[in-house]
Design an enzyme around this catalytic site. Structure first.
Site, PDB file in Angstrom:
ATOM      1  N   ASP A  81       0.812  -1.197   0.045  1.00 21.01           N
ATOM      2  CA  ASP A  81      -0.110   0.069   0.119  1.00 21.01           C
ATOM      3  C   ASP A  81       1.014   1.320   0.178  1.00 21.01           C
ATOM      4  O   ASP A  81       2.032   1.269   0.594  1.00 21.01           O
ATOM      5  CB  ASP A  81      -0.928  -0.167   1.225  1.00 21.01           C
ATOM      6  N   ASP A 103       1.998   5.395  -5.435  1.00 21.53           N
ATOM      7  CA  ASP A 103       1.398   6.538  -5.054  1.00 21.53           C
ATOM      8  C   ASP A 103       2.245   8.005  -5.501  1.00 21.53           C
ATOM      9  O   ASP A 103       3.114   8.331  -5.018  1.00 21.53           O
ATOM     10  CB  ASP A 103       1.277   6.619  -3.617  1.00 21.53           C
ATOM     11  N   GLU A 133      -3.135   6.293  -8.043  1.00 24.15           N
ATOM     12  CA  GLU A 133      -4.006   7.351  -7.660  1.00 24.15           C
ATOM     13  C   GLU A 133      -3.782   8.638  -8.425  1.00 24.15           C
ATOM     14  O   GLU A 133      -2.676   9.157  -8.414  1.00 24.15           O
ATOM     15  CB  GLU A 133      -3.892   7.505  -6.032  1.00 24.15           C
ATOM     16  N   HIS A 178      -8.654   9.512   4.449  1.00 23.12           N
ATOM     17  CA  HIS A 178      -7.735   8.591   5.229  1.00 23.12           C
ATOM     18  C   HIS A 178      -7.944   8.835   6.799  1.00 23.12           C
ATOM     19  O   HIS A 178      -7.853  10.141   7.178  1.00 23.12           O
ATOM     20  CB  HIS A 178      -6.357   8.918   5.185  1.00 23.12           C
ATOM     21  N   GLY A 208     -11.641   3.868   3.980  1.00 20.40           N
ATOM     22  CA  GLY A 208     -12.965   3.153   4.594  1.00 20.40           C
ATOM     23  C   GLY A 208     -13.419   3.430   5.772  1.00 20.40           C
ATOM     24  O   GLY A 208     -14.617   3.407   5.932  1.00 20.40           O
TER      25      GLY A 208
HETATM   26  P1  13P Z   1      -8.608   4.435   6.532  1.00 22.71           P
HETATM   27  O1  13P Z   1      -7.477   4.655   7.617  1.00 22.71           O
HETATM   28  O2  13P Z   1      -9.609   5.629   6.512  1.00 22.71           O
HETATM   29  O3  13P Z   1      -9.407   3.334   6.758  1.00 22.71           O
HETATM   30  O4  13P Z   1      -8.035   4.477   5.123  1.00 22.71           O
HETATM   31  C1  13P Z   1      -7.068   3.313   4.813  1.00 22.71           C
HETATM   32  C2  13P Z   1      -6.579   3.571   3.500  1.00 22.71           C
HETATM   33  O5  13P Z   1      -7.001   4.034   2.439  1.00 22.71           O
HETATM   34  C3  13P Z   1      -4.937   2.973   3.350  1.00 22.71           C
HETATM   35  O6  13P Z   1      -4.583   3.017   1.988  1.00 22.71           O
END
Ligand code: 13P
Length: 278
Positions: A81, A103, A133, A178, A208
């Protein structure tokens, strides 16, 4: 079973559901994510952020994830990620990650295209898929991600970006944050429709945590195939640990209790992302 992220997201796209991608950083968070997916009989993506490379042994973590995935009753994939550095991507590919996120959202579009294209070439040579992104997810409360501008994804730029780079999945910035929202969420589902029409690759929703359930389900119905989750799980863990710290307790029990506290939080996300008509 351990499978390719691309295979997983293509199945999600065809089946009109989304796969939860949980940010993990320890054995307990990894086990909780797999158990939550098994409880709901859904696939899951294990996501390790570049920002944890300083504390998590990446090769050891990849070997552990693959071993647990082979034993799991549901498909599991391993994703890098938010990587900003090419070296992190090369390292993740070398130890078996099945997808990586480059990213380049901080860069201007042309620069982002050039950098992302280079990553796509090297990842595809190794059979690894790439998420990228355009636009930039802003940061709310309790997040561990870098600050973003909150710039929304422009559908025409999204098309140009996907066509020119050959990325496999696109993170669409539509107003999620985030971390936790500090005000009323303002998520642009109409914009998601426009992005969906402009590009054919599976779309990803970052941020999320705290996103209202009905908004998330509508976003899935409109083409989101992967939802990233970090902060809400972290909050459940730290709340549990704060309360556990007041009682004399062995560390092994505390870690097991933390895993138990976060599993239902993860399972709730997995459930929410299912196709309600399936
Ligand atoms: P959250 O911390 O809002 O759940 O987002 C996590 C995220 O998008 C990691 O790439």
């Amino acid at each position: 079973m351990f499978i390719q992220t691309k295979e997983m997201l293509q199945a999600a796209q065809a089946g009109h559901y989304a796969v939860a991608a949980f940010n993990v950083y320890s054995l307990e968070t990894l086990q909780a994510a797999i158990h939550a997916a098994e409880q709901e009989n859904q696939p899951v993506i294990i996501a390790l952020g570049e920002r944890y490379f300083g504390t998590v042994d990446v090769e050891g973590f990849a070997a552990l994830t693959k071993s647990l995935a082979e034993k799991a009753s549901v498909p599991v994939s391993l994703h890098l990620d938010h990587a900003y550095e090419k070296e992190s991507i090369v390292r993740a590919i070398a130890c078996g990650f099945t997808s990586v996120m480059y990213d380049g959202s901080k860069h201007e579009l042309e620069q982002n295209i050039a950098y992302t294209k280079e990553i796509v070439e090297l990842a595809h040579q190794a059979g690894v898929s790439v998420e990228a992104e355009i636009g930039s997810t802003a940061r709310g409360a309790f997040s561990d991600e870098e600050e973003g501008t909150g710039a929304l994804t422009d559908p025409a730029s999204a098309k140009e970006f996907v066509d020119q780079t050959g990325v496999d999945f696109l993170a669409a910035s539509i107003g999620t944050l985030h971390g936790m929202y500090t005000g009323e969420p303002d998520i642009k589902l109409g914009l998601l429709d426009d992005i969906r029409q402009a590009v054919g690759v599976p779309l990803v929703l970052h941020g999320g945590s705290g996103t209202p359930d009905d908004t998330m389900q509508q976003a899935v119905a409109k083409g989101i195939c992967k939802v990233n989750v970090n902060t809400e799980v972290s909050l459940a863990a730290t709340n549990y640990l704060k309360q556990a710290a007041d009682n004399p307790m062995h560390l092994s029990d505390m870690m097991a209790g933390m895993q138990q506290a976060i599993t239902p939080v993860m399972a709730r996300f997995v459930r929410l992302l299912k196709n309600p008509d399936a």
